[in-house]
Design a protein around this motif. Structure first.
Motif, PDB file in Angstrom:
ATOM      1  N   GLN A 372      10.975  -6.195   0.097  1.00  0.00           N
ATOM      2  CA  GLN A 372      10.048  -5.056   0.072  1.00  0.00           C
ATOM      3  C   GLN A 372      10.427  -4.101  -1.062  1.00  0.00           C
ATOM      4  O   GLN A 372      11.603  -3.793  -1.245  1.00  0.00           O
ATOM      5  CB  GLN A 372      10.149  -4.316   1.417  1.00  0.00           C
ATOM      6  CG  GLN A 372       9.204  -3.166   1.574  1.00  0.00           C
ATOM      7  CD  GLN A 372       7.897  -3.633   2.217  1.00  0.00           C
ATOM      8  OE1 GLN A 372       7.894  -4.579   2.991  1.00  0.00           O
ATOM      9  NE2 GLN A 372       6.807  -2.977   1.894  1.00  0.00           N
ATOM     10  N   ASP A 390      -2.893  -7.987  -6.920  1.00  0.00           N
ATOM     11  CA  ASP A 390      -3.352  -7.408  -5.652  1.00  0.00           C
ATOM     12  C   ASP A 390      -2.504  -7.875  -4.477  1.00  0.00           C
ATOM     13  O   ASP A 390      -2.114  -7.103  -3.617  1.00  0.00           O
ATOM     14  CB  ASP A 390      -4.811  -7.804  -5.383  1.00  0.00           C
ATOM     15  CG  ASP A 390      -5.717  -7.161  -6.407  1.00  0.00           C
ATOM     16  OD1 ASP A 390      -5.230  -6.256  -7.123  1.00  0.00           O
ATOM     17  OD2 ASP A 390      -6.886  -7.572  -6.503  1.00  0.00           O
ATOM     18  N   ARG A 391      -2.222  -9.163  -4.474  1.00  0.00           N
ATOM     19  CA  ARG A 391      -1.444  -9.712  -3.367  1.00  0.00           C
ATOM     20  C   ARG A 391      -0.040  -9.138  -3.302  1.00  0.00           C
ATOM     21  O   ARG A 391       0.470  -8.820  -2.222  1.00  0.00           O
ATOM     22  CB  ARG A 391      -1.351 -11.235  -3.525  1.00  0.00           C
ATOM     23  CG  ARG A 391      -2.215 -11.940  -2.515  1.00  0.00           C
ATOM     24  CD  ARG A 391      -2.523 -13.336  -2.960  1.00  0.00           C
ATOM     25  NE  ARG A 391      -3.972 -13.518  -2.824  1.00  0.00           N
ATOM     26  CZ  ARG A 391      -4.545 -14.173  -1.821  1.00  0.00           C
ATOM     27  NH1 ARG A 391      -3.796 -14.729  -0.897  1.00  0.00           N
ATOM     28  NH2 ARG A 391      -5.840 -14.274  -1.745  1.00  0.00           N
ATOM     29  N   ARG A 393       0.956  -6.259  -4.552  1.00  0.00           N
ATOM     30  CA  ARG A 393       0.890  -4.827  -4.198  1.00  0.00           C
ATOM     31  C   ARG A 393       0.622  -4.651  -2.712  1.00  0.00           C
ATOM     32  O   ARG A 393       1.210  -3.778  -2.065  1.00  0.00           O
ATOM     33  CB  ARG A 393      -0.209  -4.127  -5.001  1.00  0.00           C
ATOM     34  CG  ARG A 393       0.231  -3.895  -6.438  1.00  0.00           C
ATOM     35  CD  ARG A 393      -0.643  -2.868  -7.149  1.00  0.00           C
ATOM     36  NE  ARG A 393      -0.137  -2.682  -8.507  1.00  0.00           N
ATOM     37  CZ  ARG A 393      -0.886  -2.698  -9.588  1.00  0.00           C
ATOM     38  NH1 ARG A 393      -2.205  -2.862  -9.502  1.00  0.00           N
ATOM     39  NH2 ARG A 393      -0.345  -2.535 -10.777  1.00  0.00           N
ATOM     40  N   ALA A 394      -0.239  -5.512  -2.172  1.00  0.00           N
ATOM     41  CA  ALA A 394      -0.575  -5.413  -0.749  1.00  0.00           C
ATOM     42  C   ALA A 394       0.662  -5.597   0.118  1.00  0.00           C
ATOM     43  O   ALA A 394       0.733  -5.112   1.240  1.00  0.00           O
ATOM     44  CB  ALA A 394      -1.625  -6.465  -0.392  1.00  0.00           C
ATOM     45  N   LYS A 395       1.659  -6.308  -0.414  1.00  0.00           N
ATOM     46  CA  LYS A 395       2.891  -6.523   0.356  1.00  0.00           C
ATOM     47  C   LYS A 395       3.971  -5.506  -0.004  1.00  0.00           C
ATOM     48  O   LYS A 395       5.156  -5.717   0.277  1.00  0.00           O
ATOM     49  CB  LYS A 395       3.433  -7.933   0.099  1.00  0.00           C
ATOM     50  CG  LYS A 395       2.502  -9.037   0.544  1.00  0.00           C
ATOM     51  CD  LYS A 395       2.572  -9.258   2.054  1.00  0.00           C
ATOM     52  CE  LYS A 395       1.594 -10.347   2.472  1.00  0.00           C
ATOM     53  NZ  LYS A 395       1.446 -10.494   3.885  1.00  0.00           N
ATOM     54  N   GLY A 396       3.552  -4.445  -0.701  1.00  0.00           N
ATOM     55  CA  GLY A 396       4.487  -3.353  -0.961  1.00  0.00           C
ATOM     56  C   GLY A 396       5.363  -3.518  -2.193  1.00  0.00           C
ATOM     57  O   GLY A 396       6.395  -2.864  -2.323  1.00  0.00           O
TER      58      GLY A 396
END
Ligand code: SAH
Length: 485
Positions: A372, A390-391, A393-396
């Motif tokens: 993370q 995007d993927r 960033r979506a996971k932090g």
């Protein structure tokens, strides 16, 4: 300062048959003055900055008279240019090379001649006819059968009939009936084997066999067209042992390569090795962008999404005098095998390559190894929609995109025609080709799904490679070519 002129033989059509010296001279040319007989494949060796002047002659027409060609060569050399006068086959064999040399010498222009592989021998060789053979012919004679429109051909048939060697006639297609009759009348047997070879050493090569009695009619029936030459003698046989060319899997295919110029040659060479006639027609080029590099030591990951991205990133490091060791803490990910290979060539081992070569799978493969809040640097093209950012960033994850290059469309100074298969290694090559050759429809072989989607949207017939590698692209080309036969 006065420039220089090189009279260079381009060979008979197959781009591989230019000499090493001829290619080297061509690659350094400012101006190229070429004939119609020069194969399109040779254009791969002409620098994009060079000016190409076509002074080609159609049979029966002389668009640019000989004196004008000579004046042009002199004029360009006097302007200080490196001029290559590129001629089909060998420059001196019925090529008026000597006339040009004389004119250049008289004008005091420095000049060199680079001999070429003549069609008289090579077209026969490619058609499975050895011009001499210890069992059948101990001499070979090259004759021009050119006749002025409606005029007589000036050939000593009696002398030829006594030679017993192989006779090769250039520029003889229109005179073919008179040629055969002349040889028979001079005493040669009417059943002497003879063949016409059309567009020898190219993908459109065709051989028509007959005898002195039958060849003219057969050639006419099969609509043989120039350039073609005629071979007469006992070496003209339908021997399978002499036919080596047709065994090559891509023989008979005119294949277009649309990649950027600096990337085209590798693919072109793979295709030529399989017997294809390759036309290199770059539809895109790469422009290096120059963003200021962030401090590399703060990244946990460096992700590369194309070999060009790798090249441009390293070009930036060099320009901005940044040491690659500042990236030492980062893991390295690549979207596919060729991007990975580009990194390994630079001494960077790749930690992650996804099984399927796209952004979504790359993100999944990386996430499996991430913590993370990891910071990620992605040097990439100015426009790049991979679904990767995007993927992550979506996971932090903290993602910095660094545009290091821009893809621009290029316009060649010629238009390729009569293409069997066209190869595309990115959607941008598809769009670039559509711009360069407005409205042209091709059978496209595409490296991946996105490229294929772009090609399909133009209404082209499309085949997609099994995976996004050059080897798979070439394999798909072979399959599509076999599909025909
Ligand atoms: N200098 C050239 C010949 C120029 S004369 C050479 O050395 O090959 C032009 C003639 O050459 C044509 O009319 C044709 O007879 C022959 N020719 C050239 N290229 C050819 C090809 N690829 N296949 C068959 N004939 C060819």
């Amino acid at each position: 300062m006065t420039g220089k002129v090189w009279l260079v033989g381009a060979g008979p059509g197959d781009a591989g048959l230019i000499t090493v010296k001829g290619k080297a001279v061509l690659e350094a040319a400012d101006v190229v003055v070429h004939d119609r007989l020069v194969g399109d494949g040779i254009r791969a060796f002409i620098p994009t900055w060079a000016r190409c002047i076509d002074v080609g002659k159609e049979a029966g027409h002389h668009p640019v008279p000989q004196e004008k060609i000579q004046q042009l060569l002199i004029q360009e050399a006097r302007r200080g240019q490196r001029v290559v006068r590129l001629k089909g086959g060998d420059p001196f064999l019925f090529g008026r090379g000597a006339e040009e040399l004389e004119a250049l010498k008289a004008a005091g222009i420095p000049c060199e001649v680079v001999p070429g592989v003549t069609s008289a021998v090579a077209a026969a060789t490619y058609a499975g006819i050895p011009v001499t053979h210890r069992d059948y012919a101990s001499s070979v004679h090259i004759i021009t059968a050119h006749a002025k429109a409606g005029g007589e051909i000036n050939i000593n048939f009696k002398a030829l009939a006594q030679l017993e060697g192989t006779l090769v006639f250039l520029m003889g297609l229109t005179a073919l009936p008179r040629l055969c009759q002349g040889l028979i009348a001079a005493g040669m047997f009417p059943d002497t084997p003879a063949a016409v070879i059309e567009r020898g050493t190219t993908a459109r090569q065709r051989r028509v066999d007959g005898t002195l009695a039958t060849l003219a009619e057969k050639a006419q029936k099969q609509q043989v067209a120039p350039p073609a030459l005629i071979v007469v003698g006992q070496v003209v046989q339908p021997k399978q042992e002499w036919n080596w060319l047709e065994a090559l899997p891509l023989f008979g295919q005119r294949v277009l390569v649309t990649r950027a110029e600096d990337k085209a040659e590798e693919l072109a060479a793979m295709l030529r090795a399989l017997g294809a006639e390759v036309l290199v027609f770059p539809c895109i080029a790469t422009q290096l962008l120059e963003p200021v590099l962030p401090p590399l030591s703060c990244y946990n990951w460096a992700v590369f999404t194309s070999p060009t991205g790798v090249d441009c990133f390293f070009a930036l490091l060099k320009k901005q005098r940044v040491d690659i060791r500042t990236l030492a803490l980062a893991k390295v990910a690549a979207v596919g095998a060729s991007t990975g290979a580009a990194l390994e060539r630079r001494g960077l081992r790749v930690d992650v390559v996804p099984e399927v070569y796209d952004g979504v799978h790359l993100a999944e493969a990386m996430l499996a190894q991430m913590n993370q809040g990891d910071s990620v640097l992605i040097p990439r093209a100015e426009k790049g929609a991979l679904g990767l950012v995007d993927r992550l960033r979506a996971k932090g994850m903290i993602v910095d995109e660094l545009p290091v290059y821009r893809t621009v469309y290029t316009q060649g100074n010629w238009q390729p025609t009569d293409i069997d298969l066209a190869l595309f290694t990115s959607a941008s090559t598809v769009h670039g080709f559509a711009r360069a050759c407005l409205g042209a429809k091709v059978r496209a072989i595409c490296i991946g799904k996105q490229t294929a989607a772009a090609a399909k949207s133009l209404g082209w017939k499309v085949k997609v490679a099994q995976e996004a590698t050059l080897a798979a692209l070439v394999k798909a080309t072979e399959e599509e070519a076999n599909h025909d036969n």
